[in-house]
Enzyme design. Structure first.
Site, PDB file in Angstrom:
ATOM      1  N   LYS A 111      13.230  30.320-112.131  1.00 19.23           N
ATOM      2  CA  LYS A 111      12.564  31.145-111.053  1.00 19.23           C
ATOM      3  C   LYS A 111      12.014  32.235-111.664  1.00 19.23           C
ATOM      4  O   LYS A 111      12.532  32.713-112.566  1.00 19.23           O
ATOM      5  CB  LYS A 111      13.527  31.508-109.835  1.00 19.23           C
ATOM      6  CG  LYS A 111      12.955  31.434-108.750  1.00 19.23           C
ATOM      7  CD  LYS A 111      12.656  30.358-107.825  1.00 19.23           C
ATOM      8  CE  LYS A 111      11.809  30.332-106.580  1.00 19.23           C
ATOM      9  NZ  LYS A 111      11.833  29.095-106.017  1.00 19.23           N
TER      10      LYS A 111
HETATM   11  P1  NAD Z   1       4.536  31.530 -98.269  1.00 18.27           P
HETATM   12  O1  NAD Z   1       4.227  32.948 -98.745  1.00 18.27           O
HETATM   13  O2  NAD Z   1       3.370  30.611 -98.166  1.00 18.27           O
HETATM   14  O3  NAD Z   1       5.016  31.739 -96.584  1.00 18.27           O
HETATM   15  C1  NAD Z   1       6.033  32.549 -96.329  1.00 18.27           C
HETATM   16  C2  NAD Z   1       5.872  32.698 -94.782  1.00 18.27           C
HETATM   17  O4  NAD Z   1       7.171  33.426 -94.346  1.00 18.27           O
HETATM   18  C3  NAD Z   1       4.724  33.666 -94.330  1.00 18.27           C
HETATM   19  O5  NAD Z   1       4.261  33.208 -93.177  1.00 18.27           O
HETATM   20  C4  NAD Z   1       5.624  35.002 -94.231  1.00 18.27           C
HETATM   21  O6  NAD Z   1       4.812  35.796 -93.116  1.00 18.27           O
HETATM   22  C5  NAD Z   1       6.760  34.348 -93.494  1.00 18.27           C
HETATM   23  N1  NAD Z   1       7.982  35.585 -93.582  1.00 18.27           N
HETATM   24  C6  NAD Z   1       8.500  36.164 -94.645  1.00 18.27           C
HETATM   25  N2  NAD Z   1       9.574  36.731 -94.372  1.00 18.27           N
HETATM   26  C7  NAD Z   1       9.751  36.483 -92.971  1.00 18.27           C
HETATM   27  C8  NAD Z   1      10.690  36.766 -92.136  1.00 18.27           C
HETATM   28  N3  NAD Z   1      11.743  37.836 -92.338  1.00 18.27           N
HETATM   29  N4  NAD Z   1      10.823  36.325 -91.011  1.00 18.27           N
HETATM   30  C9  NAD Z   1       9.801  35.607 -90.293  1.00 18.27           C
HETATM   31  N5  NAD Z   1       8.801  35.164 -91.224  1.00 18.27           N
HETATM   32  C10 NAD Z   1       8.571  35.710 -92.536  1.00 18.27           C
HETATM   33  O7  NAD Z   1       5.944  31.069 -98.852  1.00 18.27           O
HETATM   34  P2  NAD Z   1       6.135  29.421 -98.812  1.00 18.27           P
HETATM   35  O8  NAD Z   1       5.901  28.809-100.123  1.00 18.27           O
HETATM   36  O9  NAD Z   1       6.025  28.671 -97.647  1.00 18.27           O
HETATM   37  O10 NAD Z   1       7.949  29.718 -98.988  1.00 18.27           O
HETATM   38  C11 NAD Z   1       8.742  29.729 -97.966  1.00 18.27           C
HETATM   39  C12 NAD Z   1      10.177  29.499 -98.189  1.00 18.27           C
HETATM   40  O11 NAD Z   1      10.224  28.217 -98.740  1.00 18.27           O
HETATM   41  C13 NAD Z   1      10.696  30.173 -99.420  1.00 18.27           C
HETATM   42  O12 NAD Z   1      12.118  30.440 -99.258  1.00 18.27           O
HETATM   43  C14 NAD Z   1      10.409  29.430-100.816  1.00 18.27           C
HETATM   44  O13 NAD Z   1      11.245  29.558-101.620  1.00 18.27           O
HETATM   45  C15 NAD Z   1      10.512  27.937 -99.752  1.00 18.27           C
HETATM   46  N6  NAD Z   1      10.022  27.080-100.548  1.00 18.27           N
HETATM   47  C16 NAD Z   1       8.724  26.639-100.766  1.00 18.27           C
HETATM   48  C17 NAD Z   1       8.244  25.702-101.440  1.00 18.27           C
HETATM   49  C18 NAD Z   1       6.868  25.607-101.566  1.00 18.27           C
HETATM   50  O14 NAD Z   1       6.257  24.359-102.455  1.00 18.27           O
HETATM   51  N7  NAD Z   1       5.924  26.333-101.129  1.00 18.27           N
HETATM   52  C19 NAD Z   1       9.085  24.652-102.032  1.00 18.27           C
HETATM   53  C20 NAD Z   1      10.305  24.790-101.988  1.00 18.27           C
HETATM   54  C21 NAD Z   1      10.883  25.977-101.194  1.00 18.27           C
END
Ligand code: NAD
Length: 421
Positions: A111
């Site tokens: 990461k």
């Molecule tokens: P992103 O930046 O696209 O979206 C994150 C979202 O969460 C945004 O809408 C933001 O406003 C919101 N957010 C952040 N903190 C918040 C809170 N405390 N309360 C409510 N909303 C909040 O990120 P993403 O890629 O969608 O990732 C989100 C989660 O999914 C992370 O934990 C990431 O590690 C996990 N994840 C993502 C992927 C991927 O392919 N994008 C894969 C596996 C895991």
């Protein structure tokens, strides 16, 4: 008790180690093997200057951590956030190692992150920061050693800049150095929706196990980014009712159901889901506690804790986010009979299609979206079945079962390769 919960929520690495020890106990791992597996293989900290548009210079701090790489090259996302810490990156790298093992793809964990607030930076500042960070970590990343991908606040454009920077240094294009790239430079069909698609596949299986039809099921989603907004769309298409969603500014609720595409358009135009017409405004944590059948945390770590787990009303929690549930909350949810599909299984669709992208890049031979979705479904369903079987065998929750399965695979690879020299 409350302080303990707080510290677990504040320090994801302690939380990850706690989860690891639970599985290691069940697996009777030796102390030597535990020492190897409970910490990363490599932690790189970089401080680097970036010229801002007004001519000023700001020094940023970034990290890249690699966990166990005995099953294959390190793999994991890069996040941009003011909340990034070394301990957070270490936890996320460890979870990546388990995640790749649980779905059986040949990668170790990694990461990365940069402490920054991308929302206050111009596109040119973001590009310069990304290119410099990529250069600083290029001593440990590469198509055969460590392959970054998007995570919170990074996207396909950021991956394109990293791929270009790395390629410029090498003198020729190396698309396989990152995944989650745009299609035009070696990205994969299906990658954008992959995480949410995987969440849907395993949630279908979990719903089947408790005889809950997805048609008409009420879904609440925390976070409206890549994982959350796409999950809302896919679950809506599946016939579910999206009753609540949220982002950093707050939550919105409508018991008759929200239209996820309209909410996304509203967020794109107004910067937040909050204020969406025909919805009731809620507090940022309230989405976790609304009446619903399926809860999808898709934002950040440590949001379901001992302080609120008792108030969760969902029957299934499908963890699109990494580390949303603390170990104390896990215990409470298990006693309440709530099925938690753990992050390392639920959101593994993202890294699985990243793996497909990497394979396609290395072969310079690209597949169609049907083939990708079909292969993803096979992998997700197989992983779900193996984890469910283990959970039944040990009468434990799916997190412990998934960790046991994953950690035993990483331990086996570590054991069989032996200790060098
Ligand atoms: P992103 O930046 O696209 O979206 C994150 C979202 O969460 C945004 O809408 C933001 O406003 C919101 N957010 C952040 N903190 C918040 C809170 N405390 N309360 C409510 N909303 C909040 O990120 P993403 O890629 O969608 O990732 C989100 C989660 O999914 C992370 O934990 C990431 O590690 C996990 N994840 C993502 C992927 C991927 O392919 N994008 C894969 C596996 C895991």
């Amino acid at each position: 008790m409350h302080d303990e919960v707080k510290s677990a929520a504040l320090n994801p690495y302690q939380m990850a180690v706690q989860q690891f020890e639970l599985a290691a106990d069940k697996l009777n791992l030796t102390e030597g093997m535990r020492e190897i597996l409970r910490q990363p293989k490599r932690e790189l900290i970089v401080h680097f200057p970036v010229r801002h548009d007004d001519g000023s210079i700001k020094v940023y701090t970034g990290y890249r951590v690699q966990h166990n790489v005995n099953r294959g090259p390190a793999k994991g996302g890069i996040r941009y956030s003011l909340d990034v810490t070394l301990d957070e990156v270490k936890a996320l790298a460890m979870w990546m190692a388990w995640k790749c093992a649980v779905v059986g793809i040949p990668y170790g964990g990694a990461k990365g992150g940069v402490i920054c607030d991308p929302k206050t930076m111009s596109p040119t500042e973001l590009e310069r920061m990304t290119r410099r960070y990529a250069t600083e970590i290029s001593i440990i990343i590469g198509p055969h050693g460590d392959i970054p991908a998007p995570d919170v606040n990074t996207n396909s454009q950021v991956m394109a800049w990293i791929m270009d920077t790395y390629s410029m240094h090498e003198g020729y294009s190396i698309p396989a150095v990152v995944t989650g790239k745009p299609l035009s430079i070696g990205g994969s069909e299906g990658r954008n929706d992959a995480t949410a698609t995987g969440v849907l596949f395993v949630t279908r299986q979990a719903a089947k196990r408790i005889n809950m039809p997805l048609q008409g099921a009420r879904v609440s989603v925390q976070g409206y980014g890549n994982a959350g907004a796409i999950a809302a769309r896919l679950f809506h298409n599946e016939g579910c009712k999206i009753v609540a969603v949220s982002d950093t500014r707050g939550g919105i609720y409508n018991e008759s159901g929200l239209d996820p595409a309209a909410v996304l358009r509203y967020k794109q135009e107004n910067g937040s889901v909050v204020g969406f017409p025909q919805s009731q405004r809620m507090g940022i944590q309230d989405v976790l506690e609304v009446p619903c059948d399926i809860l999808i945390p898709a934002a950040t770590e440590g949001v379901i804790t001992a302080a609120n787990a008792d108030r969760v009303q969902a029957r299934i929690i499908s963890e699109a986010a990494n580390g949303p549930t603390t170990p104390e909350a896990d215990e409470i949810l298990f006693k309440k009979g709530i099925v938690v599909i753990p992050d390392i299984l639920a959101n593994a669709g993202g890294v699985t299609v990243s793996y497909f992208e990497w394979v396609q890049d290395l072969q310079s031979f690209f597949w169609g979206v049907e083939e990708i979705t079909q292969k993803l479904e096979v992998i997700m369903n197989r992983a779900f079945a193996s984890v469910a079987e283990k959970a039944d065998q040990y009468s434990c929750d799916m997190r412990l079962a998934a960790n046991m399965l994953a950690i035993s695979r990483v331990a086996e690879a570590t054991q069989i390769r032996g200790i060098y020299p």
